[in-house]
Design a protein around this motif. Structure first.
Motif, PDB file in Angstrom:
ATOM      1  N   PRO A   1       0.847  -1.207   0.000  1.00 34.92           N
ATOM      2  CA  PRO A   1       0.000   0.000   0.000  1.00 34.92           C
ATOM      3  C   PRO A   1       0.876   1.248   0.000  1.00 34.92           C
ATOM      4  O   PRO A   1       1.899   1.298   0.698  1.00 34.92           O
ATOM      5  N   TYR A   2       0.451   2.261  -0.770  1.00 38.67           N
ATOM      6  CA  TYR A   2       1.293   3.445  -0.928  1.00 38.67           C
ATOM      7  C   TYR A   2       0.438   4.699  -0.769  1.00 38.67           C
ATOM      8  O   TYR A   2      -0.677   4.806  -1.299  1.00 38.67           O
ATOM      9  N   HIS A   3       0.990   5.648  -0.019  1.00 45.20           N
ATOM     10  CA  HIS A   3       0.327   6.935   0.178  1.00 45.20           C
ATOM     11  C   HIS A   3       1.365   8.043  -0.001  1.00 45.20           C
ATOM     12  O   HIS A   3       2.473   7.957   0.520  1.00 45.20           O
ATOM     13  N   ALA A   4       1.009   9.095  -0.746  1.00 44.50           N
ATOM     14  CA  ALA A   4       1.901  10.242  -0.931  1.00 44.50           C
ATOM     15  C   ALA A   4       1.068  11.439  -1.370  1.00 44.50           C
ATOM     16  O   ALA A   4       0.006  11.288  -1.978  1.00 44.50           O
ATOM     17  N   SER A   5       1.583  12.614  -1.058  1.00 37.52           N
ATOM     18  CA  SER A   5       0.844  13.833  -1.400  1.00 37.52           C
ATOM     19  C   SER A   5       1.096  14.287  -2.832  1.00 37.52           C
ATOM     20  O   SER A   5       0.386  15.170  -3.326  1.00 37.52           O
ATOM     21  N   ASP A   6       2.098  13.698  -3.510  1.00 40.40           N
ATOM     22  CA  ASP A   6       2.454  14.166  -4.848  1.00 40.40           C
ATOM     23  C   ASP A   6       1.938  13.254  -5.953  1.00 40.40           C
ATOM     24  O   ASP A   6       2.399  13.319  -7.093  1.00 40.40           O
ATOM     25  N   ILE A   7       0.962  12.398  -5.668  1.00 41.61           N
ATOM     26  CA  ILE A   7       0.449  11.461  -6.680  1.00 41.61           C
ATOM     27  C   ILE A   7      -0.325  12.209  -7.757  1.00 41.61           C
ATOM     28  O   ILE A   7      -1.161  13.066  -7.456  1.00 41.61           O
ATOM     29  N   ASN A   8      -0.029  11.884  -9.002  1.00 42.52           N
ATOM     30  CA  ASN A   8      -0.782  12.379 -10.156  1.00 42.52           C
ATOM     31  C   ASN A   8      -1.115  11.209 -11.070  1.00 42.52           C
ATOM     32  O   ASN A   8      -0.322  10.274 -11.207  1.00 42.52           O
ATOM     33  N   PHE A   9      -2.290  11.270 -11.700  1.00 41.64           N
ATOM     34  CA  PHE A   9      -2.681  10.284 -12.700  1.00 41.64           C
ATOM     35  C   PHE A   9      -2.965  10.991 -14.022  1.00 41.64           C
ATOM     36  O   PHE A   9      -3.414  12.139 -14.038  1.00 41.64           O
ATOM     37  N   TRP A  10      -2.714  10.284 -15.123  1.00 45.58           N
ATOM     38  CA  TRP A  10      -3.162  10.779 -16.427  1.00 45.58           C
ATOM     39  C   TRP A  10      -3.205   9.633 -17.432  1.00 45.58           C
ATOM     40  O   TRP A  10      -2.699   8.542 -17.195  1.00 45.58           O
ATOM     41  N   GLY A  11      -3.845   9.890 -18.573  1.00 45.85           N
ATOM     42  CA  GLY A  11      -3.825   8.955 -19.689  1.00 45.85           C
ATOM     43  C   GLY A  11      -4.548   7.650 -19.439  1.00 45.85           C
ATOM     44  O   GLY A  11      -3.987   6.565 -19.606  1.00 45.85           O
ATOM     45  N   VAL A  12      -5.833   7.692 -19.058  1.00 43.87           N
ATOM     46  CA  VAL A  12      -6.610   6.475 -18.837  1.00 43.87           C
ATOM     47  C   VAL A  12      -6.913   5.786 -20.168  1.00 43.87           C
ATOM     48  O   VAL A  12      -7.159   6.435 -21.186  1.00 43.87           O
ATOM     49  N   THR A  13      -6.915   4.458 -20.152  1.00 46.25           N
ATOM     50  CA  THR A  13      -7.388   3.650 -21.284  1.00 46.25           C
ATOM     51  C   THR A  13      -8.163   2.474 -20.702  1.00 46.25           C
ATOM     52  O   THR A  13      -7.750   1.890 -19.687  1.00 46.25           O
ATOM     53  N   PHE A  14      -9.296   2.123 -21.312  1.00 43.67           N
ATOM     54  CA  PHE A  14     -10.222   1.156 -20.729  1.00 43.67           C
ATOM     55  C   PHE A  14     -10.148  -0.208 -21.403  1.00 43.67           C
ATOM     56  O   PHE A  14      -9.963  -0.307 -22.617  1.00 43.67           O
ATOM     57  N   ALA A  15     -10.351  -1.264 -20.601  1.00 43.27           N
ATOM     58  CA  ALA A  15     -10.539  -2.603 -21.126  1.00 43.27           C
ATOM     59  C   ALA A  15     -12.019  -2.791 -21.477  1.00 43.27           C
ATOM     60  O   ALA A  15     -12.863  -1.936 -21.172  1.00 43.27           O
ATOM     61  N   SER A  16     -12.338  -3.922 -22.079  1.00 42.77           N
ATOM     62  CA  SER A  16     -13.700  -4.149 -22.574  1.00 42.77           C
ATOM     63  C   SER A  16     -14.655  -4.671 -21.508  1.00 42.77           C
ATOM     64  O   SER A  16     -15.848  -4.845 -21.784  1.00 42.77           O
ATOM     65  N   ASP A  17     -14.154  -4.947 -20.279  1.00 45.53           N
ATOM     66  CA  ASP A  17     -15.019  -5.517 -19.247  1.00 45.53           C
ATOM     67  C   ASP A  17     -15.751  -4.467 -18.424  1.00 45.53           C
ATOM     68  O   ASP A  17     -16.454  -4.805 -17.464  1.00 45.53           O
ATOM     69  N   ASP A  18     -15.581  -3.189 -18.756  1.00 42.23           N
ATOM     70  CA  ASP A  18     -16.228  -2.090 -18.026  1.00 42.23           C
ATOM     71  C   ASP A  18     -15.838  -2.078 -16.544  1.00 42.23           C
ATOM     72  O   ASP A  18     -16.629  -1.670 -15.676  1.00 42.23           O
ATOM     73  N   ASP A  19     -14.614  -2.512 -16.238  1.00 39.48           N
ATOM     74  CA  ASP A  19     -14.101  -2.427 -14.882  1.00 39.48           C
ATOM     75  C   ASP A  19     -12.601  -2.130 -14.895  1.00 39.48           C
ATOM     76  O   ASP A  19     -12.136  -1.238 -14.181  1.00 39.48           O
ATOM     77  N   THR A  20     -11.841  -2.850 -15.720  1.00 38.55           N
ATOM     78  CA  THR A  20     -10.387  -2.698 -15.755  1.00 38.55           C
ATOM     79  C   THR A  20      -9.982  -1.490 -16.588  1.00 38.55           C
ATOM     80  O   THR A  20     -10.551  -1.237 -17.649  1.00 38.55           O
ATOM     81  N   PHE A  21      -9.003  -0.773 -16.083  1.00 36.74           N
ATOM     82  CA  PHE A  21      -8.435   0.322 -16.860  1.00 36.74           C
ATOM     83  C   PHE A  21      -6.941   0.385 -16.578  1.00 36.74           C
ATOM     84  O   PHE A  21      -6.426  -0.196 -15.615  1.00 36.74           O
ATOM     85  N   TYR A  22      -6.231   1.081 -17.443  1.00 39.06           N
ATOM     86  CA  TYR A  22      -4.799   1.327 -17.281  1.00 39.06           C
ATOM     87  C   TYR A  22      -4.587   2.839 -17.321  1.00 39.06           C
ATOM     88  O   TYR A  22      -5.357   3.571 -17.954  1.00 39.06           O
ATOM     89  N   ALA A  23      -3.536   3.294 -16.652  1.00 44.06           N
ATOM     90  CA  ALA A  23      -3.246   4.731 -16.605  1.00 44.06           C
ATOM     91  C   ALA A  23      -1.793   4.933 -16.204  1.00 44.06           C
ATOM     92  O   ALA A  23      -1.074   3.985 -15.872  1.00 44.06           O
ATOM     93  N   THR A  24      -1.369   6.189 -16.242  1.00 41.44           N
ATOM     94  CA  THR A  24      -0.052   6.574 -15.735  1.00 41.44           C
ATOM     95  C   THR A  24      -0.196   7.108 -14.322  1.00 41.44           C
ATOM     96  O   THR A  24      -1.083   7.919 -14.044  1.00 41.44           O
ATOM     97  N   LEU A  25       0.676   6.642 -13.435  1.00 39.22           N
ATOM     98  CA  LEU A  25       0.787   7.194 -12.085  1.00 39.22           C
ATOM     99  C   LEU A  25       2.160   7.840 -11.976  1.00 39.22           C
ATOM    100  O   LEU A  25       3.170   7.246 -12.353  1.00 39.22           O
ATOM    101  N   ASN A  26       2.192   9.049 -11.441  1.00 42.58           N
ATOM    102  CA  ASN A  26       3.442   9.771 -11.228  1.00 42.58           C
ATOM    103  C   ASN A  26       3.589  10.091  -9.744  1.00 42.58           C
ATOM    104  O   ASN A  26       2.672  10.640  -9.123  1.00 42.58           O
ATOM    105  N   THR A  27       4.743   9.735  -9.192  1.00 40.18           N
ATOM    106  CA  THR A  27       5.049  10.067  -7.809  1.00 40.18           C
ATOM    107  C   THR A  27       6.550   9.984  -7.606  1.00 40.18           C
ATOM    108  O   THR A  27       7.227   9.164  -8.234  1.00 40.18           O
ATOM    109  N   ALA A  28       7.098  10.859  -6.764  1.00 43.64           N
ATOM    110  CA  ALA A  28       8.532  10.880  -6.454  1.00 43.64           C
ATOM    111  C   ALA A  28       9.373  10.929  -7.727  1.00 43.64           C
ATOM    112  O   ALA A  28      10.407  10.253  -7.826  1.00 43.64           O
TER     113      ALA A  28
END
Length: 340
Positions: A194-221
Motif C-alpha cells: 500500500p502506498y500513500h503520498a501527497s504528490d500522486i498524479n494520474f493521467w492517460g486512462v485507457t479502458f478494457a472491454s469488461d467495463d471495470d479494468t483500466f490502465y493509466a499513468t501514475l506519477n510520484t517521487a
C-alpha cells in the motif's frame, strides 16, 4: 488661451490619439485572425455535413487544418484518409469516441479567466451533459462499450515536459452519471505494498472491454508507472516503471505507450508492451511522440506529431505495432483520432 485650457486640450488630443492607436491594434489583430481562419490554398478539402458517431468504417478526429473548421470534429472514410473530410459544428481541444458516445474537452479563453469544460456527446454529437473542468484539457478516452468516459486536465503547468505540473483525472459512468472527480481517491499498491503520498498524479486512462479494468499513468517521487486499475474496487496497482499515456489494444493484450528515453530531456519514444510477458518493443517512429496513441486495429497505432512549418498544428501518423515497417503520414492537419 489660458494655461489651464491649453493643458486640457493637450490631454484631450493625447486621449484621442491613444484611442485611435488601440482601435488600429484591435483591427489589425482581427484582420490577422480572419486571414488565419481562411482555408489555405492546397489544403485538405473540408465541407460541413452530417457526422455521427455510429457510422461504421470511418475515422473521426479534430481538424487542425487552417480555415473556419479548425478544431472541429471531422471524419473521413477509413479506406480514404487522404480524401475530403466532413466537419461538424462541434469544436474541441481534445476528443474521443466509441460505441456512439463521445467526449469533447473545450477550452474557451475569457476576459478574466479561461473556461474549460467537458461535453458528453451522443451519437449525433448532441450534448447530453456538461461538466466544468479544473484545468486545461490534456487527455480524453471512452471505454469500448461507451459506458465510461475519462479525461485528464492540467491543474498547474501546461505540459508533461514542465518542471512542475499537476494533473487531475476524472471518470464518468454515462449510465448513472456518477462522476469520480479524481483518481487520487483510489487506493494505490506500489511494488506490492500500500502506498500513500501527497504528490500522486494520474493521467492517460485507457479502458478494457469488461467495463471495470483500466490502465493509466501514475506519477510520484519523480517516477512514472503503468498501473492497472479496477473501477469497482477503486484500486490501482503498479506494473512497470517509465510508462506514460498508455493505450490498450483492441484485443486487450498490449499497451502502446510513450517512454522517456533520456531522463534529463523532454524526449519520448513510442513503445508497445506485451501485458502477458511485460516485454517492450520499440516502434519504428524515431521522432519524439508526446501523445496518447490510438490503435486503429490490432496491428497499427496512430499518433500526432507537430506539422512541419505550421505553428500550433499537427499531423496524424501511423506505424506498425510490432516494431517493423516505416511510419507514414495518415492525415495532414489532424489530431485526436478515434476509429468508429
Amino acid at each position: 488661451m489660458t494655461p489651464l485650457r491649453r493643458r486640457l486640450l493637450i490631454l484631450l488630443t493625447a486621449g484621442l490619439l491613444l484611442a485611435g492607436l488601440a482601435t488600429g491594434v484591435v483591427l489589425h489583430a482581427a484582420a490577422r485572425a480572419d486571414r488565419a481562419n481562411q482555408a489555405q490554398p492546397g489544403g485538405p478539402a473540408v465541407s460541413t455535413g452530417k457526422l455521427t458517431l455510429d457510422q461504421k468504417g470511418r475515422l473521426t478526429f479534430l481538424n487542425a487544418a487552417a480555415g473556419p473548421h479548425r478544431t472541429a470534429v471531422a471524419s473521413v472514410p477509413s479506406t480514404d484518409t487522404g480524401g475530403g473530410r466532413t466537419a461538424s459544428d462541434v469544436k474541441c481541444a481534445r476528443f474521443y469516441a466509441a460505441a456512439g458516445t463521445g467526449v469533447c474537452l473545450q477550452s474557451n479563453p475569457g476576459v478574466l479567466k479561461q473556461s474549460n469544460r467537458a461535453l458528453l456527446l451522443d451519437a449525433d454529437l448532441r450534448t447530453r451533459r456538461t461538466f466544468p473542468l479544473a484545468g486545461t484539457p490534456s487527455r480524453a478516452r471512452v471505454s469500448p462499450s461507451g459506458r465510461f468516459v475519462a479525461w485528464t486536465v492540467f491543474v498547474s503547468g501546461e505540459s508533461y515536459a514542465s518542471a512542475f505540473f499537476s494533473t487531475r483525472t476524472s471518470i464518468l459512468d454515462t449510465r448513472t452519471m456518477k462522476l469520480t472527480p479524481s483518481l487520487e481517491k483510489f487506493s494505490v499498491v506500489l511494488d506490492g505494498k500500500p502506498y500513500h503520498a501527497s504528490d500522486i498524479n494520474f493521467w492517460g486512462v485507457t479502458f478494457a472491454s469488461d467495463d471495470d479494468t483500466f490502465y493509466a499513468t501514475l506519477n510520484t517521487a519523480n517516477r512514472t508507472y503503468l498501473v492497472r486499475g479496477s473501477l469497482s474496487r477503486r484500486t490501482v496497482t503498479t506494473l512497470l516503471q517509465n510508462v506514460e499515456c498508455p493505450s490498450l489494444s483492441p484485443d486487450g493484450t498490449r499497451v502502446a505507450f510513450k517512454k522517456r528515453v533520456l531522463s534529463r530531456t523532454d524526449l519520448w519514444r513510442e513503445y508497445v508492451l506485451d501485458l502477458g510477458t511485460l516485454k517492450e518493443t520499440a516502434l519504428a517512429e524515431r521522432h519524439s511522440v508526446d501523445d496518447q496513441a490510438t490503435w486503429l486495429d490490432n496491428r497499427t497505432v496512430a499518433y500526432a506529431l507537430p506539422a512541419d512549418g505550421k505553428v500550433g498544428s499537427s499531423d496524424l501518423w501511423t506505424v506498425r505495432a510490432d516494431g517493423t515497417g516505416t511510419p507514414r503520414r495518415l492525415i495532414a492537419g489532424a489530431s485526436s483520432p478515434a476509429p468508429l
